[in-house]
Scaffold this motif. Sequence first.
Motif, PDB file in Angstrom:
ATOM      1  N   THR A   4     -15.289  49.606  14.317  1.00 59.83           N
ATOM      2  CA  THR A   4     -16.037  48.361  13.377  1.00 59.83           C
ATOM      3  C   THR A   4     -17.405  48.574  13.532  1.00 59.83           C
ATOM      4  O   THR A   4     -18.090  48.490  14.444  1.00 59.83           O
ATOM      5  N   PHE A   5     -18.015  48.412  12.278  1.00 53.20           N
ATOM      6  CA  PHE A   5     -19.429  48.528  12.066  1.00 53.20           C
ATOM      7  C   PHE A   5     -20.103  47.022  12.597  1.00 53.20           C
ATOM      8  O   PHE A   5     -19.484  46.030  12.489  1.00 53.20           O
ATOM      9  N   PRO A   6     -21.328  47.237  13.134  1.00 51.13           N
ATOM     10  CA  PRO A   6     -22.074  45.985  13.305  1.00 51.13           C
ATOM     11  C   PRO A   6     -22.633  45.400  12.381  1.00 51.13           C
ATOM     12  O   PRO A   6     -22.957  46.120  11.491  1.00 51.13           O
ATOM     13  N   LEU A   7     -22.489  44.048  12.480  1.00 53.50           N
ATOM     14  CA  LEU A   7     -22.869  43.318  11.189  1.00 53.50           C
ATOM     15  C   LEU A   7     -23.784  42.294  11.540  1.00 53.50           C
ATOM     16  O   LEU A   7     -23.702  41.401  12.482  1.00 53.50           O
ATOM     17  N   VAL A   8     -24.812  42.136  10.614  1.00 55.41           N
ATOM     18  CA  VAL A   8     -25.875  41.016  10.844  1.00 55.41           C
ATOM     19  C   VAL A   8     -25.676  39.944   9.799  1.00 55.41           C
ATOM     20  O   VAL A   8     -25.951  40.348   8.587  1.00 55.41           O
ATOM     21  N   GLY A 108     -26.931  51.898  11.798  1.00 60.36           N
ATOM     22  CA  GLY A 108     -25.439  51.702  11.587  1.00 60.36           C
ATOM     23  C   GLY A 108     -25.011  50.234  11.275  1.00 60.36           C
ATOM     24  O   GLY A 108     -23.736  50.133  11.075  1.00 60.36           O
ATOM     25  N   TYR A 109     -25.841  49.388  11.155  1.00 59.45           N
ATOM     26  CA  TYR A 109     -25.799  47.997  10.832  1.00 59.45           C
ATOM     27  C   TYR A 109     -25.323  47.728   9.510  1.00 59.45           C
ATOM     28  O   TYR A 109     -26.195  48.432   8.568  1.00 59.45           O
ATOM     29  N   ALA A 110     -24.557  46.847   8.996  1.00 60.73           N
ATOM     30  CA  ALA A 110     -24.292  46.294   7.936  1.00 60.73           C
ATOM     31  C   ALA A 110     -24.835  45.022   7.633  1.00 60.73           C
ATOM     32  O   ALA A 110     -25.151  44.327   8.790  1.00 60.73           O
ATOM     33  N   PHE A 111     -24.861  44.337   6.559  1.00 57.88           N
ATOM     34  CA  PHE A 111     -25.619  43.016   6.387  1.00 57.88           C
ATOM     35  C   PHE A 111     -24.752  42.203   5.423  1.00 57.88           C
ATOM     36  O   PHE A 111     -24.137  42.514   4.610  1.00 57.88           O
ATOM     37  N   ALA A 112     -24.555  40.893   5.810  1.00 57.22           N
ATOM     38  CA  ALA A 112     -24.314  39.742   4.935  1.00 57.22           C
ATOM     39  C   ALA A 112     -25.193  38.647   4.694  1.00 57.22           C
ATOM     40  O   ALA A 112     -25.899  38.393   5.590  1.00 57.22           O
ATOM     41  N   VAL A 113     -24.889  37.832   3.793  1.00 50.66           N
ATOM     42  CA  VAL A 113     -25.515  36.618   3.639  1.00 50.66           C
ATOM     43  C   VAL A 113     -24.900  35.351   3.782  1.00 50.66           C
ATOM     44  O   VAL A 113     -23.617  35.267   2.818  1.00 50.66           O
ATOM     45  N   CYS A 114     -24.928  34.319   4.463  1.00 52.39           N
ATOM     46  CA  CYS A 114     -23.929  33.080   4.423  1.00 52.39           C
ATOM     47  C   CYS A 114     -25.137  31.876   4.445  1.00 52.39           C
ATOM     48  O   CYS A 114     -26.041  31.672   5.028  1.00 52.39           O
ATOM     49  N   THR A 115     -25.058  31.275   3.155  1.00 57.56           N
ATOM     50  CA  THR A 115     -26.161  30.229   2.952  1.00 57.56           C
ATOM     51  C   THR A 115     -25.613  29.187   2.322  1.00 57.56           C
ATOM     52  O   THR A 115     -24.389  29.195   2.013  1.00 57.56           O
ATOM     53  N   ASN A 116     -26.319  27.891   2.204  1.00 61.67           N
ATOM     54  CA  ASN A 116     -25.822  26.753   1.548  1.00 61.67           C
ATOM     55  C   ASN A 116     -26.286  26.582   0.161  1.00 61.67           C
ATOM     56  O   ASN A 116     -25.974  25.476  -0.551  1.00 61.67           O
ATOM     57  N   LYS A 117     -26.699  27.708  -0.441  1.00 51.09           N
ATOM     58  CA  LYS A 117     -27.276  27.591  -1.807  1.00 51.09           C
ATOM     59  C   LYS A 117     -25.881  28.011  -2.383  1.00 51.09           C
ATOM     60  O   LYS A 117     -24.829  28.319  -1.923  1.00 51.09           O
ATOM     61  N   ASP A 156     -15.641  33.600   7.519  1.00 55.82           N
ATOM     62  CA  ASP A 156     -15.080  34.161   6.264  1.00 55.82           C
ATOM     63  C   ASP A 156     -16.081  35.132   5.586  1.00 55.82           C
ATOM     64  O   ASP A 156     -15.753  35.833   4.977  1.00 55.82           O
ATOM     65  N   THR A 157     -17.373  34.649   5.674  1.00 62.70           N
ATOM     66  CA  THR A 157     -18.413  35.643   5.156  1.00 62.70           C
ATOM     67  C   THR A 157     -18.227  37.201   5.983  1.00 62.70           C
ATOM     68  O   THR A 157     -18.290  38.301   5.394  1.00 62.70           O
ATOM     69  N   ILE A 158     -18.242  37.107   7.414  1.00 61.79           N
ATOM     70  CA  ILE A 158     -17.900  38.146   8.338  1.00 61.79           C
ATOM     71  C   ILE A 158     -16.501  39.102   7.637  1.00 61.79           C
ATOM     72  O   ILE A 158     -16.680  40.308   7.570  1.00 61.79           O
ATOM     73  N   ALA A 159     -15.516  38.283   7.383  1.00 58.92           N
ATOM     74  CA  ALA A 159     -14.257  38.828   6.800  1.00 58.92           C
ATOM     75  C   ALA A 159     -14.632  39.401   5.470  1.00 58.92           C
ATOM     76  O   ALA A 159     -14.171  40.767   5.330  1.00 58.92           O
ATOM     77  N   LEU A 160     -15.136  38.863   4.627  1.00 57.31           N
ATOM     78  CA  LEU A 160     -15.386  39.365   3.263  1.00 57.31           C
ATOM     79  C   LEU A 160     -16.183  40.623   3.401  1.00 57.31           C
ATOM     80  O   LEU A 160     -16.021  41.599   2.335  1.00 57.31           O
ATOM     81  N   ALA A 161     -17.257  40.489   4.283  1.00 54.54           N
ATOM     82  CA  ALA A 161     -18.173  41.825   4.546  1.00 54.54           C
ATOM     83  C   ALA A 161     -17.214  43.185   5.342  1.00 54.54           C
ATOM     84  O   ALA A 161     -17.812  44.034   5.183  1.00 54.54           O
ATOM     85  N   GLY A 162     -16.256  42.646   5.764  1.00 58.50           N
ATOM     86  CA  GLY A 162     -15.420  43.848   6.464  1.00 58.50           C
ATOM     87  C   GLY A 162     -15.606  43.995   7.947  1.00 58.50           C
ATOM     88  O   GLY A 162     -15.544  44.775   8.605  1.00 58.50           O
ATOM     89  N   GLY A 163     -16.229  42.971   8.412  1.00 56.63           N
ATOM     90  CA  GLY A 163     -16.789  42.931   9.852  1.00 56.63           C
ATOM     91  C   GLY A 163     -15.701  42.179  10.608  1.00 56.63           C
ATOM     92  O   GLY A 163     -14.696  41.775  10.245  1.00 56.63           O
ATOM     93  N   THR A 164     -16.220  41.934  12.022  1.00 54.42           N
ATOM     94  CA  THR A 164     -15.624  41.361  12.706  1.00 54.42           C
ATOM     95  C   THR A 164     -16.351  40.239  13.634  1.00 54.42           C
ATOM     96  O   THR A 164     -17.649  40.696  14.100  1.00 54.42           O
TER      97      THR A 164
END
Length: 236
Positions: A4-8, A108-117, A156-164
Amino acid sequence: MPDTFPLVVFDLDGTLAETAGDLMGALNHVLAGDGLPPLPVDQARSLLGAGGRALIRRGFASAGRPLAEERLEGLFAAFLAFYEAHIADHSHLFPGVVASLDRLEAQGYAFAVCTNKMEGTAKRLLEVLGVAGRFRAICGQDTFAVSKPQPGALLDTIALAGGTPERSVMVGDSRTDIDTAKAARVPVVAVDFGYTDRPVQDFAPDRVIGHFDALDEAVADLMARRSPEGTIAFKA
């Protein structure tokens, strides 16, 4: 979970981007419609961080005007319309963001955004700022059934990005972000230049940084503290 790739996962306003000028411009547009004087941008750090509806509530409270709850959705629609028309008049990425993403991606990191926008607004802003394509998921207040500080928004953001969760780190600027990460049992790095009415250290994040140049080391340290069971020891 070695495969599993690391996710920020990043917050947006006050974390990735300085957006106070445009958000306060939209708030002042709404206040002016009610005959209220504008609020200065230097009040933004005590008003921002919980989404547009909360910003409107806080803006009316700061102006000393009661706000009937039934008016909120109409005001929010006016806020969004103005904001989306002026979404990056003054907004910009914080120094070091792109270089930090480049370095982490090379590791090797992947990225996602979790905002209240709102999700669409967040995506549009990141597109205008030229970095939307860097994120596997861009999730907003309306993406899921819950929003920050509910832990499900981050999970849920982590899951949608494919991370853990076991291989993720949150980066934010406010108590909302820190509380969300703690509730989700995900370690959290706080930036000290964002939107908060108290020093971010008061909320006990796992790391505090003052520039994106320091993010790589902070994330690597938190990832290295994973236990053999796949969890990460972090501040309670």
